[in-house]
Motif scaffolding. Structure first.
Motif, PDB file in Angstrom:
ATOM      1  N   GLU A 172      35.094  43.268  37.314  1.00 25.14           N
ATOM      2  CA  GLU A 172      36.192  44.217  37.536  1.00 25.14           C
ATOM      3  C   GLU A 172      37.539  43.510  37.360  1.00 25.14           C
ATOM      4  O   GLU A 172      38.427  44.009  36.675  1.00 25.14           O
ATOM      5  CB  GLU A 172      36.051  44.799  38.961  1.00 25.14           C
ATOM      6  CG  GLU A 172      37.044  45.854  39.342  1.00 25.14           C
ATOM      7  CD  GLU A 172      36.864  47.184  38.595  1.00 25.14           C
ATOM      8  OE1 GLU A 172      35.905  47.333  37.816  1.00 25.14           O
ATOM      9  OE2 GLU A 172      37.723  48.049  38.779  1.00 25.14           O
ATOM     10  N   SER A 173      37.666  42.317  37.960  1.00 21.56           N
ATOM     11  CA  SER A 173      38.974  41.661  37.865  1.00 21.56           C
ATOM     12  C   SER A 173      39.184  41.075  36.461  1.00 21.56           C
ATOM     13  O   SER A 173      40.300  41.044  35.971  1.00 21.56           O
ATOM     14  CB  SER A 173      39.165  40.631  38.978  1.00 21.56           C
ATOM     15  OG  SER A 173      38.605  39.421  38.625  1.00 21.56           O
TER      16      SER A 173
ATOM     17  N   GLU B  62      32.640  42.196  41.276  1.00 28.67           N
ATOM     18  CA  GLU B  62      34.075  41.949  41.508  1.00 28.67           C
ATOM     19  C   GLU B  62      34.659  41.109  40.383  1.00 28.67           C
ATOM     20  O   GLU B  62      35.771  41.320  39.922  1.00 28.67           O
ATOM     21  CB  GLU B  62      34.275  41.222  42.850  1.00 28.67           C
ATOM     22  CG  GLU B  62      34.182  42.188  44.014  1.00 28.67           C
ATOM     23  CD  GLU B  62      34.065  41.487  45.363  1.00 28.67           C
ATOM     24  OE1 GLU B  62      34.329  40.261  45.429  1.00 28.67           O
ATOM     25  OE2 GLU B  62      33.688  42.178  46.333  1.00 28.67           O
ATOM     26  N   ARG B  63      33.869  40.139  39.924  1.00 28.99           N
ATOM     27  CA  ARG B  63      34.340  39.248  38.870  1.00 28.99           C
ATOM     28  C   ARG B  63      34.585  40.021  37.573  1.00 28.99           C
ATOM     29  O   ARG B  63      35.588  39.844  36.897  1.00 28.99           O
ATOM     30  CB  ARG B  63      33.304  38.124  38.653  1.00 28.99           C
ATOM     31  CG  ARG B  63      33.864  36.923  37.963  1.00 28.99           C
ATOM     32  CD  ARG B  63      32.983  35.729  38.225  1.00 28.99           C
ATOM     33  NE  ARG B  63      33.512  34.896  39.274  1.00 28.99           N
ATOM     34  CZ  ARG B  63      34.458  33.985  39.079  1.00 28.99           C
ATOM     35  NH1 ARG B  63      34.973  33.809  37.904  1.00 28.99           N
ATOM     36  NH2 ARG B  63      34.890  33.242  40.071  1.00 28.99           N
TER      37      ARG B  63
ATOM     38  N   SER C 220      31.859  48.560  36.079  1.00 27.08           N
ATOM     39  CA  SER C 220      33.290  48.269  36.223  1.00 27.08           C
ATOM     40  C   SER C 220      34.111  49.510  35.885  1.00 27.08           C
ATOM     41  O   SER C 220      34.126  49.969  34.740  1.00 27.08           O
ATOM     42  CB  SER C 220      33.707  47.129  35.292  1.00 27.08           C
ATOM     43  OG  SER C 220      35.131  47.107  35.188  1.00 27.08           O
TER      44      SER C 220
ATOM     45  N   ALA D  19      40.461  43.977  34.499  1.00 26.28           N
ATOM     46  CA  ALA D  19      41.811  44.366  34.923  1.00 26.28           C
ATOM     47  C   ALA D  19      42.835  43.363  34.390  1.00 26.28           C
ATOM     48  O   ALA D  19      43.912  43.738  33.937  1.00 26.28           O
ATOM     49  CB  ALA D  19      41.865  44.444  36.451  1.00 26.28           C
ATOM     50  N   ARG D  20      42.467  42.087  34.411  1.00 22.86           N
ATOM     51  CA  ARG D  20      43.417  41.050  33.962  1.00 22.86           C
ATOM     52  C   ARG D  20      43.491  40.960  32.448  1.00 22.86           C
ATOM     53  O   ARG D  20      44.514  40.591  31.882  1.00 22.86           O
ATOM     54  CB  ARG D  20      43.025  39.674  34.531  1.00 22.86           C
ATOM     55  CG  ARG D  20      43.590  39.437  35.925  1.00 22.86           C
ATOM     56  CD  ARG D  20      43.296  38.053  36.438  1.00 22.86           C
ATOM     57  NE  ARG D  20      41.890  37.895  36.746  1.00 22.86           N
ATOM     58  CZ  ARG D  20      41.085  36.983  36.187  1.00 22.86           C
ATOM     59  NH1 ARG D  20      41.554  36.130  35.297  1.00 22.86           N
ATOM     60  NH2 ARG D  20      39.818  36.927  36.522  1.00 22.86           N
TER      61      ARG D  20
END
Ligand SMILES: C[S@@+](CC[C@H](N)C(=O)[O-])C[C@H]1O[C@@H](n2cnc3c(N)ncnc32)[C@H](O)[C@@H]1O
Length: 228
Positions: free
Chosen positions: A17-18, A14-15, A77, A21-22
């Protein structure tokens, strides 16, 4: 894999992936030093196709494709892989680059002895337990054909950060929520059992002290050392 490790792995996915994305193009567009080494080693061996593990948004996959290699890039990711696909299309390299979601804690998709070269920059030093790490190297060995090459690069224990990051279980460390492992040369040697270890070279990249490793899958299985 124990439950703690499953949760750690999910949280890390999750880390990443975000983070992608960011921060699109998080690692920049310049290829890594290890990708230059891989291009040299694979080219010298007459190899023209590469399986990349933990490719992120593909700065190295795109570099290798520009050098004429066909690259199958994988990462866990989807955000990073979308950026890679988009960039490959923009550069007209999409006939040479494919990208697929894959978590390397699962078996690698290729059949036994069907891959010529595997490349992994800054993947083996991610949040793997020692047994996950050994399985990943064994899977790489399984999919490579005899004589096939594996080039990888990892953080070294010579990096000063290895002293400052918060120490977790299993030799892992954490900083700013990201978990990883600093590699001692002894770990490189241990993971190189059953391989021909061609080189393990310390180098600096940015502020990082790194180790770059080239290993060949032997043509014949390695003989077991007699116990003394
Ligand atoms: C430090 S980044 C390096 C990215 C890329 N190799 C580069 O040098 O630009 C580590 C990458 O490993 C990926 N990764 C971490 N654990 C993974 C796993 N279990 N399976 C697949 N990819 C993973 C992350 O998503 C991230 O893209």
């Amino acid at each position: 894999m124990n439950t703690g490790h499953v949760e750690l792995a999910r949280a890390q996915q999750e880390r990443w992936e975000s983070a992608y994305a960011r921060h699109p193009q998080l690692h920049g567009s310049e290829p890594s030093a290890a990708a230059h080494r891989a291009a040299e080693a694979f080219g010298a061996a007459g190899i023209d196709d590469v399986l990349e593990l933990g490719s992120g948004h593909g700065r190295d996959a795109l570099f290798l494709a520009r050098q004429g290699f066909s690259v199958h890039a994988t990462d866990f990711s989807e955000a990073a892989l979308d950026q890679l696909r988009h960039e490959a299309q923009r550069e007209g390299l999409d006939d040479r680059v494919t990208a697929a979601l894959h978590d390397v804690r699962d078996p690698l998709p290729p059949a036994d002895a069907t891959v010529n070269a595997v490349f992994a920059n800054l993947l083996l030093n991610m949040a793997f337990s020692p047994s996950e790490l050994r399985s990943l190297v064994a899977e790489t060995h399984r999919v490579l054909r005899p004589g096939g090459l594996f080039v990888y690069a990892v953080w070294s224990t010579a990096d000063p950060c290895s002293q400052h990051w918060k120490q977790l279980d299993n030799g892992l460390s954490m900083n700013d929520g990201f978990v990883g492992r600093f590699f001692a040369e002894s770990l490189v040697a241990e993971l190189g059992e059953n391989w021909q270890l061609d080189d393990a070279t310390p180098y600096d990249e940015g502020q990082r002290r790194m180790l770059r490793v080239t290993m060949t899958k032997p043509q014949k299985p390695q003989k077991l050392q007699p116990e003394s």
